[in-house]
Design a protein around this motif. Structure first.
Motif, PDB file in Angstrom:
ATOM      1  N   THR A  39     -15.654   6.229 -11.881  1.00  0.00           N
ATOM      2  CA  THR A  39     -15.606   5.599 -13.201  1.00  0.00           C
ATOM      3  C   THR A  39     -14.830   4.289 -13.146  1.00  0.00           C
ATOM      4  O   THR A  39     -15.311   3.246 -13.616  1.00  0.00           O
ATOM      5  N   LEU A  40     -13.634   4.309 -12.568  1.00  0.00           N
ATOM      6  CA  LEU A  40     -12.777   3.123 -12.634  1.00  0.00           C
ATOM      7  C   LEU A  40     -13.215   2.017 -11.676  1.00  0.00           C
ATOM      8  O   LEU A  40     -12.905   0.850 -11.907  1.00  0.00           O
ATOM      9  N   HIS A  41     -13.935   2.357 -10.617  1.00  0.00           N
ATOM     10  CA  HIS A  41     -14.440   1.302  -9.741  1.00  0.00           C
ATOM     11  C   HIS A  41     -15.774   0.761 -10.239  1.00  0.00           C
ATOM     12  O   HIS A  41     -15.993  -0.448 -10.262  1.00  0.00           O
ATOM     13  N   ASP A  42     -16.660   1.653 -10.660  1.00  0.00           N
ATOM     14  CA  ASP A  42     -17.982   1.201 -11.117  1.00  0.00           C
ATOM     15  C   ASP A  42     -17.882   0.366 -12.398  1.00  0.00           C
ATOM     16  O   ASP A  42     -18.692  -0.538 -12.626  1.00  0.00           O
TER      17      ASP A  42
ATOM     18  N   VAL B 188      -9.207  -1.799 -15.155  1.00  0.00           N
ATOM     19  CA  VAL B 188     -10.568  -2.163 -14.750  1.00  0.00           C
ATOM     20  C   VAL B 188     -10.719  -3.659 -14.996  1.00  0.00           C
ATOM     21  O   VAL B 188     -10.359  -4.150 -16.062  1.00  0.00           O
ATOM     22  N   SER B 189     -11.244  -4.379 -14.010  1.00  0.00           N
ATOM     23  CA  SER B 189     -11.437  -5.824 -14.202  1.00  0.00           C
ATOM     24  C   SER B 189     -12.615  -6.285 -13.350  1.00  0.00           C
ATOM     25  O   SER B 189     -13.005  -5.595 -12.400  1.00  0.00           O
ATOM     26  N   PRO B 190     -13.183  -7.466 -13.672  1.00  0.00           N
ATOM     27  CA  PRO B 190     -14.310  -7.956 -12.866  1.00  0.00           C
ATOM     28  C   PRO B 190     -13.910  -8.224 -11.418  1.00  0.00           C
ATOM     29  O   PRO B 190     -14.756  -8.249 -10.535  1.00  0.00           O
ATOM     30  N   GLN B 191     -12.607  -8.401 -11.168  1.00  0.00           N
ATOM     31  CA  GLN B 191     -12.144  -8.648  -9.786  1.00  0.00           C
ATOM     32  C   GLN B 191     -11.911  -7.347  -9.024  1.00  0.00           C
ATOM     33  O   GLN B 191     -11.601  -7.387  -7.828  1.00  0.00           O
ATOM     34  N   GLY B 192     -12.027  -6.213  -9.708  1.00  0.00           N
ATOM     35  CA  GLY B 192     -11.824  -4.920  -9.047  1.00  0.00           C
ATOM     36  C   GLY B 192     -10.711  -4.128  -9.689  1.00  0.00           C
ATOM     37  O   GLY B 192      -9.992  -4.608 -10.566  1.00  0.00           O
ATOM     38  N   PHE B 193     -10.575  -2.886  -9.223  1.00  0.00           N
ATOM     39  CA  PHE B 193      -9.600  -1.951  -9.784  1.00  0.00           C
ATOM     40  C   PHE B 193      -8.167  -2.332  -9.373  1.00  0.00           C
ATOM     41  O   PHE B 193      -7.933  -2.858  -8.283  1.00  0.00           O
ATOM     42  N   ALA B 194      -7.222  -2.046 -10.266  1.00  0.00           N
ATOM     43  CA  ALA B 194      -5.794  -2.177  -9.928  1.00  0.00           C
ATOM     44  C   ALA B 194      -5.029  -1.111 -10.689  1.00  0.00           C
ATOM     45  O   ALA B 194      -5.507  -0.612 -11.726  1.00  0.00           O
TER      46      ALA B 194
ATOM     47  N   ARG C 152      -1.562  -9.783 -11.355  1.00  0.00           N
ATOM     48  CA  ARG C 152      -1.484 -10.415 -12.694  1.00  0.00           C
ATOM     49  C   ARG C 152      -2.878 -10.601 -13.286  1.00  0.00           C
ATOM     50  O   ARG C 152      -3.101 -10.378 -14.471  1.00  0.00           O
ATOM     51  N   THR C 153      -3.842 -10.958 -12.432  1.00  0.00           N
ATOM     52  CA  THR C 153      -5.211 -11.157 -12.923  1.00  0.00           C
ATOM     53  C   THR C 153      -5.832  -9.826 -13.329  1.00  0.00           C
ATOM     54  O   THR C 153      -6.348  -9.670 -14.440  1.00  0.00           O
ATOM     55  N   ARG C 154      -5.787  -8.852 -12.429  1.00  0.00           N
ATOM     56  CA  ARG C 154      -6.512  -7.604 -12.702  1.00  0.00           C
ATOM     57  C   ARG C 154      -5.819  -6.763 -13.780  1.00  0.00           C
ATOM     58  O   ARG C 154      -6.491  -6.027 -14.512  1.00  0.00           O
ATOM     59  N   LEU C 155      -4.480  -6.830 -13.842  1.00  0.00           N
ATOM     60  CA  LEU C 155      -3.771  -6.088 -14.895  1.00  0.00           C
ATOM     61  C   LEU C 155      -3.748  -6.883 -16.206  1.00  0.00           C
ATOM     62  O   LEU C 155      -3.253  -6.394 -17.218  1.00  0.00           O
TER      63      LEU C 155
ATOM     64  N   GLY D  20      10.449   5.357  -9.883  1.00  0.00           N
ATOM     65  CA  GLY D  20      11.897   5.372 -10.060  1.00  0.00           C
ATOM     66  C   GLY D  20      12.255   4.308 -11.073  1.00  0.00           C
ATOM     67  O   GLY D  20      11.392   3.546 -11.518  1.00  0.00           O
ATOM     68  N   PRO D  21      13.557   4.245 -11.462  1.00  0.00           N
ATOM     69  CA  PRO D  21      13.940   3.327 -12.538  1.00  0.00           C
ATOM     70  C   PRO D  21      13.733   1.856 -12.190  1.00  0.00           C
ATOM     71  O   PRO D  21      13.562   1.026 -13.079  1.00  0.00           O
ATOM     72  N   HIS D  22      13.748   1.515 -10.891  1.00  0.00           N
ATOM     73  CA  HIS D  22      13.622   0.098 -10.514  1.00  0.00           C
ATOM     74  C   HIS D  22      12.541  -0.117  -9.467  1.00  0.00           C
ATOM     75  O   HIS D  22      12.575  -1.106  -8.740  1.00  0.00           O
ATOM     76  N   SER D  23      11.628   0.824  -9.320  1.00  0.00           N
ATOM     77  CA  SER D  23      10.599   0.601  -8.297  1.00  0.00           C
ATOM     78  C   SER D  23       9.222   1.051  -8.783  1.00  0.00           C
ATOM     79  O   SER D  23       9.095   1.888  -9.682  1.00  0.00           O
ATOM     80  N   SER D  24       8.215   0.449  -8.153  1.00  0.00           N
ATOM     81  CA  SER D  24       6.830   0.643  -8.581  1.00  0.00           C
ATOM     82  C   SER D  24       5.918   0.763  -7.372  1.00  0.00           C
ATOM     83  O   SER D  24       6.189   0.199  -6.310  1.00  0.00           O
ATOM     84  N   ARG D  25       4.816   1.502  -7.584  1.00  0.00           N
ATOM     85  CA  ARG D  25       3.728   1.473  -6.600  1.00  0.00           C
ATOM     86  C   ARG D  25       2.529   0.823  -7.279  1.00  0.00           C
ATOM     87  O   ARG D  25       2.233   1.105  -8.442  1.00  0.00           O
ATOM     88  N   TYR D  26       1.870  -0.077  -6.546  1.00  0.00           N
ATOM     89  CA  TYR D  26       0.686  -0.774  -7.067  1.00  0.00           C
ATOM     90  C   TYR D  26      -0.492  -0.466  -6.141  1.00  0.00           C
ATOM     91  O   TYR D  26      -0.316  -0.280  -4.928  1.00  0.00           O
ATOM     92  N   TYR D  27      -1.679  -0.474  -6.730  1.00  0.00           N
ATOM     93  CA  TYR D  27      -2.896  -0.352  -5.921  1.00  0.00           C
ATOM     94  C   TYR D  27      -3.837  -1.493  -6.286  1.00  0.00           C
ATOM     95  O   TYR D  27      -3.957  -1.855  -7.466  1.00  0.00           O
ATOM     96  N   LEU D  28      -4.517  -2.037  -5.279  1.00  0.00           N
ATOM     97  CA  LEU D  28      -5.537  -3.058  -5.498  1.00  0.00           C
ATOM     98  C   LEU D  28      -6.763  -2.682  -4.681  1.00  0.00           C
ATOM     99  O   LEU D  28      -6.668  -2.501  -3.450  1.00  0.00           O
ATOM    100  N   GLN D  29      -7.906  -2.569  -5.349  1.00  0.00           N
ATOM    101  CA  GLN D  29      -9.160  -2.318  -4.622  1.00  0.00           C
ATOM    102  C   GLN D  29      -9.406  -3.469  -3.649  1.00  0.00           C
ATOM    103  O   GLN D  29      -9.207  -4.646  -4.001  1.00  0.00           O
TER     104      GLN D  29
END
Ligand code: RFL
Length: 403
Positions: free
Chosen positions: A353-356, A210-216, A251-254, A222-231
């Motif tokens: 909850t996480l967006h509000d 949760v951050s003032p810039q929005g959800f992330a 980097r900012t929101r996390l 997997g061992p070397h891969s990631s999924r990211y989400y940004l509102q």
């Protein structure tokens, strides 16, 4: 010119070879019940489609109870911890609900699909890829038929006792139901998410920020891969999100200036939406998984609901075929919808909850205060944490398992 192949017969025709269809097929095979799976795409395409990443505790135990967990679940067991990072402050929440049995697995959807496909084919299962123009007929009689055109152009017709519509939200099964029979309950959250897949190190724990810039969010895939989400605004274009903008926003929101980047392999913007069709049955057609309902991805429930439906459907067919008992078939829709609505509520609660709690220009200061109170309760009340754990693991509802 089309050539017409002979008529065939089976017990169940399964339309779609995603998590729902392949689970139905494996469970039926396990019960000695004949079925044919028709999939529009190629095997390679289906095996590479990346979406979900966690098979929840309840679903792991479901596969276990059918004797399939070792064969179809890849990945590693989850350590049961989820990180909430609120304005840079970390809170670890456990999804251990205290119940006995195997825990959730960090198993990417494509790994589950690959393993379900391999297990079904190794057991002699009938799975036909590149099946075009699938159409359903005589669904209200005792012997429905399903027609399709094979890759070589021949048209096939299969007579069966039941059709499992496992072809997702944009499939053909649901459109075979006459207008007005199903009620669609739809909800648009008014929120967009940019989703990014990257060859970059996974987080120590699934991470929701949760951050003032929005959800992330940052999830292992997997061992070397990631999924990211940004509102983001729901009608943003993915091209507006250059690589450098994505990594900077993460980097900012996390609140992690040292977040390691990597090559981005996929990027997409979608609207958070939810949809429930009621009932999930029309005559001898049973809708399973996304063909019946869509859950916004917050909470990781979509694929797990598909596995739940598949379990109930396969168990109901087994009762009918082996014991001539149609009780479970008659109550299929009602029993599935109980969990569907429970998971919709959980996903909706977590989404709000996480967006509000973050950007107050989006929801206003009052909702921000409510959302932060909910998070505070989750981080400090053991009863709230236990309720959350039951919802996350999927062991919250009793009396709805099949086996
Ligand atoms: P699928 O996976 O869509 O599979 C349907 C299959 O049917 C085939 N098909 C047809 N075949 C024959 N004839 C036709 N006319 C056909 N039309 C379609 C398709 O080619 C396909 O092979 O549905 P299923 O099996 O019900 O499984 C549902 C899940 O895929 C879905 O709920 C999840 O991916 C949702 N979801 C997540 N769920 C989770 O549990 N946890 C997560 O973390 C999670 N993350 C996500 C997600 C969905 C996402 N998208 C799609 C927005 C992340 C994303 C980005």
């Amino acid at each position: 010119m089309e050539s017409v192949a002979g008529r065939e017969s089976t017990t169940v025709v399964v339309i779609g070879a995603g998590p729902a269809g392949l689970t139905v097929a494996n469970l039926l095979r396990r019960s000695g019940i004949a079925c044919v799976v028709l999939e529009r795409r190629t095997r390679e395409y289906v095996a590479q489609r990346q979406r979900a990443g966690i098979v929840e505790t309840r679903a792991v135990r479901m596969f276990d109870s059918w004797g399939l967990a070792d064969r179809v679940l890849g990945g590693v067991p989850s350590d049961g911890l989820l990180e909430f990072r609120v304005d840079g402050e970390s809170h670890l929440v456990s999804d251990s609900d205290g119940s006995a049995g195997p825990a959730a697995r960090l198993c990417p959807q494509q790994v589950l699909v690959q393993k379900l496909t391999a297990a079904y084919l190794a057991d002699g299962g009938d799975l036909r890829f590149e099946a075009a123009d699938v159409s359903l007929h005589e669904l209200t009689g005792d012997r429905p038929t399903v027609s399709y055109r094979a890759a070589d152009g021949t048209v096939h017709t299969i007579t069966c006792s039941f059709v499992a519509g496992c072809d997702g939200d944009r499939g053909t099964s649901r459109s075979a139901v006459p207008d007005g029979f199903l009620t669609a309950h739809a909800f648009d959250h008014g929120i967009g998410w940019l989703t990014v897949l990257a060859d970059a190190p996974p987080p120590a724990h699934p991470l929701l920020a949760v951050s003032p810039q929005g959800f992330a969010a940052h999830f292992p895939r997997g061992p070397h891969s990631s999924r990211y989400y940004l509102q983001c605004p729901p009608d943003d274009h993915p091209d507006a999100w250059t690589d450098s903008r994505v990594w900077e926003a993460l980097r900012t929101r996390l609140a992690d200036a040292a977040l390691v980047s990597g090559p981005i392999t996929d990027r997409e913007v979608f609207r958070l939406r939810s949809l429930v069709h009621d009932p999930m049955q029309y005559g001898r057609l049973f809708l399973v998984g996304d063909a019946a309902h869509i859950v916004s991805p917050m909470g990781g429930k979509g694929m797990n609901l598909a596995l739940h439906d598949a379990d109930l459907f396969a168990g109901a067919v087994r009762d009918f075929v082996h014991d001539h008992d149609d009780t479970a078939l008659r109550t299929y829709s009602q029993r599935c919808l109980r969990r569907v609505w429970s998971d919709q509520e959980f996903s909706h609660w977590l989404t709000r909850t996480l967006h509000d709690a973050g950007d107050d220009t989006h929801s206003g200061r009052f909702r921000r205060g409510l959302a932060r109170a909910r998070l505070d309760r989750l981080f400090t009340s053991s009863a709230a944490a236990q309720a959350f754990a039951e919802l996350t693991t999927g062991v919250d509802l009793t009396g709805d398992t099949q086996v």
